[in-house]
Design a protein around this motif. Structure first.
Motif, PDB file in Angstrom:
ATOM      1  N   MET A  51      -1.932  11.356  -3.256  1.00 45.79           N
ATOM      2  CA  MET A  51      -1.364  11.809  -2.460  1.00 45.79           C
ATOM      3  C   MET A  51      -2.342  12.910  -1.597  1.00 45.79           C
ATOM      4  O   MET A  51      -3.030  13.649  -1.461  1.00 45.79           O
ATOM      5  CB  MET A  51       0.534  12.269  -1.603  1.00 45.79           C
ATOM      6  CG  MET A  51       1.151  12.139  -2.109  1.00 45.79           C
ATOM      7  SD  MET A  51       2.355  12.467  -1.894  1.00 45.79           S
ATOM      8  CE  MET A  51       3.386  11.708  -3.360  1.00 45.79           C
ATOM      9  N   GLN A 104       5.132   2.460  -3.301  1.00 43.00           N
ATOM     10  CA  GLN A 104       5.186   3.233  -4.199  1.00 43.00           C
ATOM     11  C   GLN A 104       5.259   5.272  -3.717  1.00 43.00           C
ATOM     12  O   GLN A 104       5.672   5.990  -4.100  1.00 43.00           O
ATOM     13  CB  GLN A 104       4.790   3.104  -5.470  1.00 43.00           C
ATOM     14  CG  GLN A 104       3.911   3.758  -6.789  1.00 43.00           C
ATOM     15  CD  GLN A 104       6.148   3.934  -7.263  1.00 43.00           C
ATOM     16  OE1 GLN A 104       6.303   3.424  -7.458  1.00 43.00           O
ATOM     17  NE2 GLN A 104       5.922   5.241  -8.265  1.00 43.00           N
ATOM     18  N   LYS A 105       3.984   5.511  -3.065  1.00 44.81           N
ATOM     19  CA  LYS A 105       4.307   6.575  -2.034  1.00 44.81           C
ATOM     20  C   LYS A 105       5.318   7.216  -1.555  1.00 44.81           C
ATOM     21  O   LYS A 105       5.693   7.816  -2.135  1.00 44.81           O
ATOM     22  CB  LYS A 105       2.676   6.515  -1.432  1.00 44.81           C
ATOM     23  CG  LYS A 105       2.118   8.341  -0.673  1.00 44.81           C
ATOM     24  CD  LYS A 105       1.532   7.512   0.279  1.00 44.81           C
ATOM     25  CE  LYS A 105      -0.057   9.015   0.584  1.00 44.81           C
ATOM     26  NZ  LYS A 105      -0.419   8.757   0.922  1.00 44.81           N
ATOM     27  N   GLU A 127       4.220  11.782 -15.272  1.00 47.25           N
ATOM     28  CA  GLU A 127       2.938  11.569 -14.957  1.00 47.25           C
ATOM     29  C   GLU A 127       3.166   9.767 -14.041  1.00 47.25           C
ATOM     30  O   GLU A 127       2.549   9.161 -13.426  1.00 47.25           O
ATOM     31  CB  GLU A 127       1.842  11.205 -16.035  1.00 47.25           C
ATOM     32  CG  GLU A 127       1.289  12.595 -16.095  1.00 47.25           C
ATOM     33  CD  GLU A 127       0.575  12.867 -17.650  1.00 47.25           C
ATOM     34  OE1 GLU A 127      -0.577  11.740 -16.957  1.00 47.25           O
ATOM     35  OE2 GLU A 127      -0.024  13.420 -17.602  1.00 47.25           O
ATOM     36  N   LYS A 128       3.663   9.615 -14.558  1.00 49.71           N
ATOM     37  CA  LYS A 128       4.420   8.140 -14.490  1.00 49.71           C
ATOM     38  C   LYS A 128       4.777   7.688 -13.481  1.00 49.71           C
ATOM     39  O   LYS A 128       4.059   6.647 -12.212  1.00 49.71           O
ATOM     40  CB  LYS A 128       5.578   7.348 -15.614  1.00 49.71           C
ATOM     41  CG  LYS A 128       5.182   7.277 -17.175  1.00 49.71           C
ATOM     42  CD  LYS A 128       6.523   6.852 -17.822  1.00 49.71           C
ATOM     43  CE  LYS A 128       6.052   5.800 -18.934  1.00 49.71           C
ATOM     44  NZ  LYS A 128       7.111   5.090 -19.530  1.00 49.71           N
ATOM     45  N   ILE A 129       5.235   8.903 -12.428  1.00 47.45           N
ATOM     46  CA  ILE A 129       6.078   8.025 -11.244  1.00 47.45           C
ATOM     47  C   ILE A 129       5.105   9.079  -9.838  1.00 47.45           C
ATOM     48  O   ILE A 129       5.783   8.444  -8.692  1.00 47.45           O
ATOM     49  CB  ILE A 129       7.661   8.374 -10.746  1.00 47.45           C
ATOM     50  CG1 ILE A 129       7.467  10.222 -11.058  1.00 47.45           C
ATOM     51  CG2 ILE A 129       7.914   7.953 -11.804  1.00 47.45           C
ATOM     52  CD1 ILE A 129       8.723  10.287 -10.539  1.00 47.45           C
ATOM     53  N   ARG A 178       0.587  -1.346   0.354  1.00 47.92           N
ATOM     54  CA  ARG A 178       0.526  -0.042   0.202  1.00 47.92           C
ATOM     55  C   ARG A 178       0.790   1.406   0.066  1.00 47.92           C
ATOM     56  O   ARG A 178       0.799   2.221  -0.020  1.00 47.92           O
ATOM     57  CB  ARG A 178      -0.734   0.185   1.123  1.00 47.92           C
ATOM     58  CG  ARG A 178      -2.124  -1.260   0.960  1.00 47.92           C
ATOM     59  CD  ARG A 178      -2.802  -1.335   2.981  1.00 47.92           C
ATOM     60  NE  ARG A 178      -3.381  -0.005   2.768  1.00 47.92           N
ATOM     61  CZ  ARG A 178      -4.432   1.446   2.741  1.00 47.92           C
ATOM     62  NH1 ARG A 178      -5.606   0.254   2.711  1.00 47.92           N
ATOM     63  NH2 ARG A 178      -5.059   1.930   3.594  1.00 47.92           N
ATOM     64  N   ASN A 179       2.008   1.008   0.870  1.00 52.32           N
ATOM     65  CA  ASN A 179       2.940   2.478   0.885  1.00 52.32           C
ATOM     66  C   ASN A 179       4.471   2.721   0.321  1.00 52.32           C
ATOM     67  O   ASN A 179       5.241   3.522   0.144  1.00 52.32           O
ATOM     68  CB  ASN A 179       3.280   2.368   2.597  1.00 52.32           C
ATOM     69  CG  ASN A 179       1.824   2.754   2.741  1.00 52.32           C
ATOM     70  OD1 ASN A 179       1.208   3.683   2.631  1.00 52.32           O
ATOM     71  ND2 ASN A 179       1.552   2.262   4.017  1.00 52.32           N
ATOM     72  N   VAL A 217       8.151   8.225  -4.378  1.00 53.84           N
ATOM     73  CA  VAL A 217       7.562   9.365  -4.360  1.00 53.84           C
ATOM     74  C   VAL A 217       7.304  10.323  -3.752  1.00 53.84           C
ATOM     75  O   VAL A 217       8.235  11.964  -3.774  1.00 53.84           O
ATOM     76  CB  VAL A 217       6.476   9.845  -5.527  1.00 53.84           C
ATOM     77  CG1 VAL A 217       4.915  10.912  -5.863  1.00 53.84           C
ATOM     78  CG2 VAL A 217       5.647   9.033  -6.896  1.00 53.84           C
ATOM     79  N   LYS A 218       6.979  10.318  -2.120  1.00 54.70           N
ATOM     80  CA  LYS A 218       7.241  11.811  -1.705  1.00 54.70           C
ATOM     81  C   LYS A 218       8.844  11.697  -0.956  1.00 54.70           C
ATOM     82  O   LYS A 218       9.284  13.130  -0.729  1.00 54.70           O
ATOM     83  CB  LYS A 218       6.489  11.279  -0.116  1.00 54.70           C
ATOM     84  CG  LYS A 218       7.097  12.238   1.336  1.00 54.70           C
ATOM     85  CD  LYS A 218       5.782  11.199   2.058  1.00 54.70           C
ATOM     86  CE  LYS A 218       5.582  12.296   3.693  1.00 54.70           C
ATOM     87  NZ  LYS A 218       4.634  11.522   4.878  1.00 54.70           N
ATOM     88  N   TYR A 241       1.982   9.506  -7.331  1.00 51.51           N
ATOM     89  CA  TYR A 241       1.411   8.869  -7.196  1.00 51.51           C
ATOM     90  C   TYR A 241      -0.091   9.770  -6.129  1.00 51.51           C
ATOM     91  O   TYR A 241       0.510  10.409  -5.154  1.00 51.51           O
ATOM     92  CB  TYR A 241       1.896   8.204  -5.821  1.00 51.51           C
ATOM     93  CG  TYR A 241       1.639   7.153  -5.326  1.00 51.51           C
ATOM     94  CD1 TYR A 241       0.910   5.832  -5.492  1.00 51.51           C
ATOM     95  CD2 TYR A 241       0.187   7.274  -4.111  1.00 51.51           C
ATOM     96  CE1 TYR A 241       0.075   4.673  -5.528  1.00 51.51           C
ATOM     97  CE2 TYR A 241      -0.320   6.139  -3.110  1.00 51.51           C
ATOM     98  CZ  TYR A 241      -0.125   4.896  -4.037  1.00 51.51           C
ATOM     99  OH  TYR A 241      -0.871   4.007  -3.848  1.00 51.51           O
TER     100      TYR A 241
END
Length: 154
Positions: free
Chosen positions: A139, A109-110, A133-135, A106-107, A113-114, A137
């Motif tokens: 939030m 990829q986030k 856009e591809k990366i 759940r976390n 990006v974060k 997520y």
């Protein structure tokens, strides 16, 4: 009498056809260390893998997938690494009773990006069109608040 001999010949043929399959399964079983080693040793080996390698190993075969997918403590150290970036999100998921594996899914990829936002990778972006856009997520507002605070401190 001829019917019985034909029946016996047919059963022999089917036995011969099954033997290569049985031999293949036996060979496959011998090559699969999960089935040969004690579980503690198998878990120790898998615990040495990084996230990407663990995910790759889980698609190697069904027995590896079952072992990796159902062994929550293999996922915990990776999840705690992600927690350094997404502490609030992971703590909320823990309180909700999710397994370490699900929390990581759940976390992960986030967190990537974060982390990039907090490092300032996107500080010079002048418009939403410039964002890759591809990366990206989706939030929540709290995460955007953390990112905005980091940007204001720069």
């Amino acid at each position: 009498m001829q019917k019985n001999s034909k029946r016996n010949n047919n059963s022999r043929v089917s036995d011969i056809e099954l033997n290569p399959v049985d031999a293949e399964k036996k060979k496959e079983s011998q090559n699969n260390f999960i089935e040969l080693l004690p579980p503690e040793v198998t878990f120790k080996i898998f615990s040495q893998l990084d996230i990407q390698s663990l995910c790759r190993a889980s698609v190697t075969c069904r027995s590896w997938n079952h072992t990796i997918k159902n062994c929550d403590f293999l996922w915990k150290p990776h999840c705690l690494t992600v927690r350094a970036v997404c502490q609030r999100e992971i703590d909320d998921d823990l309180e909700s009773g999710f397994s370490w594996r699900v929390i990581l899914l759940r976390n992960y990829q986030k967190s990537k990006v974060k982390h990039e936002w907090l490092r300032g990778r996107y500080s010079n972006i002048s418009s939403p069109i410039s964002l890759p856009e591809k990366i990206m997520y989706p939030m929540d507002a709290d995460t955007w608040g953390e990112i905005l605070e980091a940007e204001l401190e720069r």
